[in-house]
Design a protein around this motif. Structure first.
Motif, PDB file in Angstrom:
ATOM      1  N   SER A  82      75.994  16.018   0.441  1.00 13.12           N
ATOM      2  CA  SER A  82      75.329  15.015   0.822  1.00 13.12           C
ATOM      3  C   SER A  82      74.963  14.359   0.400  1.00 13.12           C
ATOM      4  O   SER A  82      75.662  12.735  -0.032  1.00 13.12           O
ATOM      5  CB  SER A  82      74.298  14.628   1.965  1.00 13.12           C
ATOM      6  N   PHE A  83      73.873  14.640  -1.381  1.00  6.71           N
ATOM      7  CA  PHE A  83      72.559  14.600  -1.565  1.00  6.71           C
ATOM      8  C   PHE A  83      73.787  13.637  -3.159  1.00  6.71           C
ATOM      9  O   PHE A  83      74.016  13.114  -3.471  1.00  6.71           O
ATOM     10  CB  PHE A  83      71.660  14.867  -2.332  1.00  6.71           C
ATOM     11  N   GLY A  84      74.775  14.468  -3.334  1.00  6.71           N
ATOM     12  CA  GLY A  84      75.658  14.388  -4.571  1.00  6.71           C
ATOM     13  C   GLY A  84      77.027  13.127  -3.910  1.00  6.71           C
ATOM     14  O   GLY A  84      77.284  12.287  -5.618  1.00  6.71           O
ATOM     15  N   ARG A  85      77.099  12.970  -2.389  1.00  3.43           N
ATOM     16  CA  ARG A  85      78.025  11.552  -2.833  1.00  3.43           C
ATOM     17  C   ARG A  85      77.916  10.531  -2.543  1.00  3.43           C
ATOM     18  O   ARG A  85      78.110   9.933  -2.839  1.00  3.43           O
ATOM     19  CB  ARG A  85      78.635  11.584  -0.692  1.00  3.43           C
ATOM     20  N   LEU A  86      75.886  10.417  -2.673  1.00  2.00           N
ATOM     21  CA  LEU A  86      75.208   8.907  -2.678  1.00  2.00           C
ATOM     22  C   LEU A  86      75.258   8.107  -3.993  1.00  2.00           C
ATOM     23  O   LEU A  86      75.457   6.846  -4.415  1.00  2.00           O
ATOM     24  CB  LEU A  86      74.091   9.055  -2.643  1.00  2.00           C
ATOM     25  N   ASP A  87      76.197   8.705  -5.031  1.00  2.00           N
ATOM     26  CA  ASP A  87      77.123   8.323  -6.284  1.00  2.00           C
ATOM     27  C   ASP A  87      78.230   7.732  -6.414  1.00  2.00           C
ATOM     28  O   ASP A  87      78.299   7.403  -7.410  1.00  2.00           O
ATOM     29  CB  ASP A  87      76.761   9.393  -7.563  1.00  2.00           C
ATOM     30  N   ASP A  88      79.183   8.423  -5.636  1.00  2.00           N
ATOM     31  CA  ASP A  88      80.282   8.066  -5.244  1.00  2.00           C
ATOM     32  C   ASP A  88      80.356   6.810  -4.939  1.00  2.00           C
ATOM     33  O   ASP A  88      79.865   5.990  -3.930  1.00  2.00           O
ATOM     34  CB  ASP A  88      80.393   8.549  -4.073  1.00  2.00           C
ATOM     35  N   ASP A  89      80.925   5.213  -5.751  1.00  2.00           N
ATOM     36  CA  ASP A  89      80.655   4.431  -4.899  1.00  2.00           C
ATOM     37  C   ASP A  89      82.163   3.985  -3.400  1.00  2.00           C
ATOM     38  O   ASP A  89      81.893   2.915  -2.768  1.00  2.00           O
ATOM     39  CB  ASP A  89      81.733   3.167  -6.064  1.00  2.00           C
ATOM     40  N   ASP A  90      82.561   4.779  -3.781  1.00  2.00           N
ATOM     41  CA  ASP A  90      83.525   4.758  -2.079  1.00  2.00           C
ATOM     42  C   ASP A  90      83.134   5.534  -1.120  1.00  2.00           C
ATOM     43  O   ASP A  90      83.486   5.713   0.326  1.00  2.00           O
ATOM     44  CB  ASP A  90      85.016   6.065  -2.505  1.00  2.00           C
ATOM     45  N   TYR A  91      81.959   6.350  -1.021  1.00  2.00           N
ATOM     46  CA  TYR A  91      81.185   7.614  -0.365  1.00  2.00           C
ATOM     47  C   TYR A  91      80.829   5.883   1.201  1.00  2.00           C
ATOM     48  O   TYR A  91      79.961   4.647   0.368  1.00  2.00           O
ATOM     49  CB  TYR A  91      79.975   7.862   0.101  1.00  2.00           C
ATOM     50  N   PRO A  92      81.471   5.906   2.333  1.00  2.00           N
ATOM     51  CA  PRO A  92      81.111   4.825   3.610  1.00  2.00           C
ATOM     52  C   PRO A  92      79.814   5.138   3.871  1.00  2.00           C
ATOM     53  O   PRO A  92      79.588   6.141   4.999  1.00  2.00           O
ATOM     54  CB  PRO A  92      81.740   5.253   4.222  1.00  2.00           C
ATOM     55  N   ALA A  93      78.537   4.971   2.990  1.00  2.00           N
ATOM     56  CA  ALA A  93      77.367   5.417   3.225  1.00  2.00           C
ATOM     57  C   ALA A  93      76.278   4.621   3.986  1.00  2.00           C
ATOM     58  O   ALA A  93      75.658   4.173   4.720  1.00  2.00           O
ATOM     59  CB  ALA A  93      76.582   5.707   2.288  1.00  2.00           C
ATOM     60  N   TYR A  94      76.849   3.384   4.187  1.00  2.00           N
ATOM     61  CA  TYR A  94      76.490   2.217   5.426  1.00  2.00           C
ATOM     62  C   TYR A  94      77.228   1.591   6.942  1.00  2.00           C
ATOM     63  O   TYR A  94      77.802   1.218   6.726  1.00  2.00           O
ATOM     64  CB  TYR A  94      75.975   0.676   4.175  1.00  2.00           C
ATOM     65  N   THR A  95      75.593   1.391   7.304  1.00  2.00           N
ATOM     66  CA  THR A  95      75.937   1.731   8.548  1.00  2.00           C
ATOM     67  C   THR A  95      76.588  -0.472   8.331  1.00  2.00           C
ATOM     68  O   THR A  95      75.840  -1.033   7.362  1.00  2.00           O
ATOM     69  CB  THR A  95      75.100   1.111  10.152  1.00  2.00           C
ATOM     70  N   MET A  96      77.441  -0.938   9.708  1.00  2.00           N
ATOM     71  CA  MET A  96      77.203  -2.717   9.488  1.00  2.00           C
ATOM     72  C   MET A  96      76.284  -3.255   9.662  1.00  2.00           C
ATOM     73  O   MET A  96      75.797  -4.314   8.258  1.00  2.00           O
ATOM     74  CB  MET A  96      78.005  -2.625  10.423  1.00  2.00           C
ATOM     75  N   GLY A  97      75.289  -2.658  10.227  1.00  2.00           N
ATOM     76  CA  GLY A  97      73.646  -3.436  10.539  1.00  2.00           C
ATOM     77  C   GLY A  97      73.288  -3.529   9.221  1.00  2.00           C
ATOM     78  O   GLY A  97      73.055  -4.550   8.259  1.00  2.00           O
ATOM     79  N   ARG A  98      73.672  -2.012   8.471  1.00  2.00           N
ATOM     80  CA  ARG A  98      72.595  -2.415   7.096  1.00  2.00           C
ATOM     81  C   ARG A  98      73.685  -3.077   6.341  1.00  2.00           C
ATOM     82  O   ARG A  98      73.353  -3.827   5.047  1.00  2.00           O
ATOM     83  CB  ARG A  98      72.861  -1.083   6.502  1.00  2.00           C
ATOM     84  N   ALA A  99      74.805  -3.237   6.240  1.00  2.00           N
ATOM     85  CA  ALA A  99      75.340  -3.543   4.964  1.00  2.00           C
ATOM     86  C   ALA A  99      75.370  -5.205   5.116  1.00  2.00           C
ATOM     87  O   ALA A  99      75.224  -5.898   3.927  1.00  2.00           O
ATOM     88  CB  ALA A  99      76.991  -3.436   5.121  1.00  2.00           C
ATOM     89  N   ALA A 100      75.285  -6.145   6.769  1.00  2.00           N
ATOM     90  CA  ALA A 100      74.997  -7.028   6.852  1.00  2.00           C
ATOM     91  C   ALA A 100      73.018  -6.962   6.072  1.00  2.00           C
ATOM     92  O   ALA A 100      73.635  -8.371   5.483  1.00  2.00           O
ATOM     93  CB  ALA A 100      75.434  -7.604   8.163  1.00  2.00           C
ATOM     94  N   GLU A 101      72.803  -6.755   6.541  1.00  2.00           N
ATOM     95  CA  GLU A 101      71.157  -6.723   5.983  1.00  2.00           C
ATOM     96  C   GLU A 101      71.314  -7.074   4.478  1.00  2.00           C
ATOM     97  O   GLU A 101      71.123  -7.994   3.600  1.00  2.00           O
ATOM     98  CB  GLU A 101      70.879  -5.484   6.834  1.00  2.00           C
ATOM     99  N   MET A 102      71.834  -5.789   3.324  1.00  2.00           N
ATOM    100  CA  MET A 102      71.724  -6.060   2.403  1.00  2.00           C
ATOM    101  C   MET A 102      72.635  -7.078   1.523  1.00  2.00           C
ATOM    102  O   MET A 102      71.823  -7.549   0.883  1.00  2.00           O
ATOM    103  CB  MET A 102      72.630  -4.328   1.571  1.00  2.00           C
ATOM    104  N   LEU A 103      74.059  -7.438   2.350  1.00  2.00           N
ATOM    105  CA  LEU A 103      74.551  -8.884   1.884  1.00  2.00           C
ATOM    106  C   LEU A 103      73.423 -10.230   1.937  1.00  2.00           C
ATOM    107  O   LEU A 103      74.694 -10.968   2.458  1.00  2.00           O
ATOM    108  CB  LEU A 103      75.789  -9.332   2.184  1.00  2.00           C
ATOM    109  N   ASN A 104      72.751  -9.989   3.461  1.00  2.00           N
ATOM    110  CA  ASN A 104      72.045 -11.431   4.047  1.00  2.00           C
ATOM    111  C   ASN A 104      72.987 -12.584   4.507  1.00  2.00           C
ATOM    112  O   ASN A 104      73.603 -13.231   4.235  1.00  2.00           O
ATOM    113  CB  ASN A 104      71.646 -12.034   2.534  1.00  2.00           C
ATOM    114  N   THR A 105      73.979 -11.636   5.096  1.00  2.00           N
ATOM    115  CA  THR A 105      74.951 -11.683   5.835  1.00  2.00           C
ATOM    116  C   THR A 105      75.078 -11.859   7.535  1.00  2.00           C
ATOM    117  O   THR A 105      73.674 -10.773   8.075  1.00  2.00           O
ATOM    118  CB  THR A 105      76.520 -11.986   5.054  1.00  2.00           C
TER     119      THR A 105
END
Length: 112
Positions: A6-29
């Protein structure tokens, strides 16, 4: 999958690591914006076992670019098309550069 996997996947740009809520928060949208760009086929989030949308870092970069365009007054459908075309152009340029590098005769300077 182990914790190390799991930790190794965190470096993977294509790994779906973020929930919709977290993604919206990160994008400020809003989550609605993420749903809208999904409906416009700009990004297709993966789904968790429970059916929840999950986003990768690559998808968040794409969504951030669409948001920049929308914030600048571009309609969401047009913004999505622009981002798709930009992504396709970048990929074509990368392939073209590889082709030129691979087909260059031996002894030619790098700038030729």
């Amino acid at each position: 999958m182990t914790a190390d996997d799991s930790f190794g996947r965190l470096d993977d740009d294509d790994y779906p690591a973020y929930t919709m809520g977290r993604a919206a928060e990160m994008l400020n949208t809003t989550q609605g914006f993420l749903r809208a760009i999904g409906e416009a086929c700009l990004i297709t989030p993966l789904r968790s076992a429970g059916g929840h949308r999950r986003y990768s870092r690559y998808q968040l970069r794409i969504a951030a670019r669409a948001r920049e365009l929308v914030d600048g007054g571009t309609p969401i459908e047009a913004a999505c098309r622009i981002v798709i075309l930009e992504d396709q152009l970048e990929e074509a340029q990368r392939i073209n550069a590889e082709h030129h590098r691979d087909t260059k005769p031996p002894g030619m300077p790098p700038s030729a």
